[in-house]
Design a protein around this motif. Sequence first.
Motif: not given
Length: 159
Positions: A65-89
Amino acid sequence: MPTLTPEGVAMRQARLGELELELRELSQRLKSAREGGSSADDVEWDDVRDRQASVTAEISRIEQELRVCQIVDPSKMATDRVAVGMAVRLKDLNNPDAPPSVYAMVGDREGDPMRKRLSPQSPLGAALLGAVVGQEVGINTPRGPRRYRVLAIAPAPVG
Protein backbone atom coordinates in the motif's frame (compact mmCIF):
# COMPACT_ATOMS: atom_id res chain seq x y z
CA MET A 1 -4.20 3.46 -6.31
CA PRO A 2 -5.01 4.23 -2.66
CA THR A 3 -4.89 7.83 -1.50
CA LEU A 4 -3.33 8.67 1.86
CA THR A 5 -2.79 11.83 3.82
CA PRO A 6 0.62 12.38 5.44
CA GLU A 7 -0.97 11.36 8.75
CA GLY A 8 -2.20 8.13 7.14
CA VAL A 9 1.31 7.36 5.94
CA ALA A 10 2.69 7.99 9.43
CA MET A 11 0.03 5.72 10.96
CA ARG A 12 0.93 2.91 8.58
CA GLN A 13 4.65 3.33 9.20
CA ALA A 14 4.03 3.14 12.96
CA ARG A 15 1.93 0.01 12.45
CA LEU A 16 4.74 -1.52 10.38
CA GLY A 17 7.15 -0.92 13.26
CA GLU A 18 4.78 -2.64 15.69
CA LEU A 19 4.32 -5.61 13.37
CA GLU A 20 8.05 -5.99 12.70
CA LEU A 21 8.69 -6.05 16.46
CA GLU A 22 5.95 -8.64 16.94
CA LEU A 23 7.39 -10.74 14.10
CA ARG A 24 10.83 -10.74 15.76
CA GLU A 25 9.23 -11.78 19.08
CA LEU A 26 7.30 -14.59 17.39
CA SER A 27 10.45 -15.83 15.64
CA GLN A 28 12.27 -15.82 18.98
CA ARG A 29 9.42 -17.81 20.59
CA LEU A 30 9.65 -20.42 17.83
CA LYS A 31 13.43 -20.61 18.18
CA SER A 32 13.15 -21.01 21.97
CA ALA A 33 10.48 -23.68 21.58
CA ARG A 34 12.67 -25.64 19.15
CA GLU A 35 15.68 -25.36 21.45
CA GLY A 36 13.50 -26.44 24.37
CA GLY A 37 12.49 -29.63 22.62
CA SER A 38 8.97 -28.62 21.56
CA SER A 39 7.72 -30.40 18.50
CA ALA A 40 6.04 -28.91 15.44
CA ASP A 41 2.94 -30.89 16.47
CA ASP A 42 2.37 -28.78 19.63
CA VAL A 43 -0.77 -26.61 19.68
CA GLU A 44 1.20 -23.61 20.97
CA TRP A 45 3.67 -24.05 18.10
CA ASP A 46 0.77 -24.00 15.63
CA ASP A 47 -0.70 -20.86 17.23
CA VAL A 48 2.62 -19.02 17.01
CA ARG A 49 3.16 -20.09 13.38
CA ASP A 50 -0.40 -19.02 12.46
CA ARG A 51 0.12 -15.61 14.08
CA GLN A 52 3.50 -15.32 12.37
CA ALA A 53 1.85 -15.93 8.98
CA SER A 54 -0.86 -13.38 9.76
CA VAL A 55 1.68 -10.73 10.81
CA THR A 56 3.81 -11.40 7.73
CA ALA A 57 0.78 -11.01 5.47
CA GLU A 58 -0.21 -7.72 7.13
CA ILE A 59 3.35 -6.39 6.78
CA SER A 60 3.29 -7.26 3.07
CA ARG A 61 -0.09 -5.57 2.60
CA ILE A 62 0.99 -2.34 4.29
CA GLU A 63 4.33 -2.25 2.45
CA GLN A 64 2.52 -2.71 -0.88
CA GLU A 65 0.00 0.00 0.00
CA LEU A 66 2.81 2.43 0.87
CA ARG A 67 4.64 1.59 -2.38
CA VAL A 68 1.68 2.39 -4.63
CA CYS A 69 -0.26 5.02 -2.70
CA GLN A 70 -0.77 8.60 -3.76
CA ILE A 71 0.10 10.95 -0.91
CA VAL A 72 -1.89 14.18 -0.88
CA ASP A 73 -0.32 17.40 0.38
CA PRO A 74 -3.17 19.60 1.60
CA SER A 75 -0.93 22.67 1.76
CA LYS A 76 -0.48 22.55 -2.02
CA MET A 77 -4.14 22.03 -2.90
CA ALA A 78 -6.78 24.53 -3.92
CA THR A 79 -9.45 25.04 -1.29
CA ASP A 80 -12.33 25.85 -3.63
CA ARG A 81 -13.66 22.26 -3.61
CA VAL A 82 -13.83 19.47 -1.05
CA ALA A 83 -11.08 16.90 -1.64
CA VAL A 84 -9.01 14.42 0.35
CA GLY A 85 -6.75 16.39 2.66
CA MET A 86 -9.27 19.17 3.28
CA ALA A 87 -11.14 20.11 6.44
CA VAL A 88 -14.81 20.87 5.82
CA ARG A 89 -17.07 22.86 8.11
CA LEU A 90 -20.68 21.71 7.76
CA LYS A 91 -24.04 22.88 8.99
CA ASP A 92 -26.50 20.07 9.73
CA LEU A 93 -29.67 21.37 8.05
CA ASN A 94 -31.76 18.75 9.84
CA ASN A 95 -30.70 20.21 13.16
CA PRO A 96 -30.53 24.01 12.73
CA ASP A 97 -29.81 24.64 16.43
CA ALA A 98 -26.66 22.48 16.40
CA PRO A 99 -23.33 24.26 15.97
CA PRO A 100 -21.40 23.57 12.75
CA SER A 101 -19.12 20.52 12.72
CA VAL A 102 -15.69 20.19 11.16
CA TYR A 103 -14.70 16.97 9.38
CA ALA A 104 -11.38 15.99 7.84
CA MET A 105 -11.52 14.35 4.43
CA VAL A 106 -8.96 11.57 4.63
CA GLY A 107 -7.59 8.81 2.42
CA ASP A 108 -9.27 5.62 1.33
CA ARG A 109 -8.55 3.57 4.45
CA GLU A 110 -8.20 6.34 7.03
CA GLY A 111 -11.88 6.98 7.74
CA ASP A 112 -13.05 7.11 11.35
CA PRO A 113 -16.43 8.85 11.71
CA MET A 114 -16.17 8.87 15.51
CA ARG A 115 -13.06 11.07 15.14
CA LYS A 116 -14.76 13.13 12.39
CA ARG A 117 -12.50 11.66 9.68
CA LEU A 118 -14.40 10.90 6.47
CA SER A 119 -13.08 8.72 3.67
CA PRO A 120 -14.35 9.00 0.10
CA GLN A 121 -16.03 5.60 0.59
CA SER A 122 -18.27 6.82 3.41
CA PRO A 123 -21.72 8.09 2.40
CA LEU A 124 -21.08 11.63 3.63
CA GLY A 125 -17.51 11.68 2.31
CA ALA A 126 -18.70 10.59 -1.14
CA ALA A 127 -21.43 13.25 -1.13
CA LEU A 128 -18.96 15.97 -0.11
CA LEU A 129 -16.22 15.23 -2.67
CA GLY A 130 -16.13 18.10 -5.15
CA ALA A 131 -18.64 20.23 -3.23
CA VAL A 132 -18.07 23.99 -2.93
CA VAL A 133 -18.78 26.49 -0.17
CA GLY A 134 -22.51 27.14 0.05
CA GLN A 135 -23.46 23.88 -1.64
CA GLU A 136 -25.95 21.54 0.04
CA VAL A 137 -25.39 17.79 0.00
CA GLY A 138 -27.64 15.00 1.13
CA ILE A 139 -27.28 11.41 2.21
CA ASN A 140 -29.70 8.67 3.21
CA THR A 141 -29.16 7.14 6.64
CA PRO A 142 -31.01 4.47 8.61
CA ARG A 143 -32.71 7.37 10.45
CA GLY A 144 -33.78 8.99 7.20
CA PRO A 145 -32.38 11.59 4.81
CA ARG A 146 -29.80 14.10 6.11
CA ARG A 147 -28.88 17.45 4.52
CA TYR A 148 -25.73 19.48 5.11
CA ARG A 149 -24.44 22.84 3.85
CA VAL A 150 -20.72 23.36 3.23
CA LEU A 151 -19.69 26.47 5.21
CA ALA A 152 -15.89 26.41 4.74
CA ILE A 153 -13.09 24.41 3.17
CA ALA A 154 -9.44 24.57 4.30
CA PRO A 155 -6.38 22.32 4.41
CA ALA A 156 -6.88 19.75 7.16
CA PRO A 157 -4.56 20.09 10.15
CA VAL A 158 -2.18 17.18 10.66
CA GLY A 159 -2.68 15.16 13.81
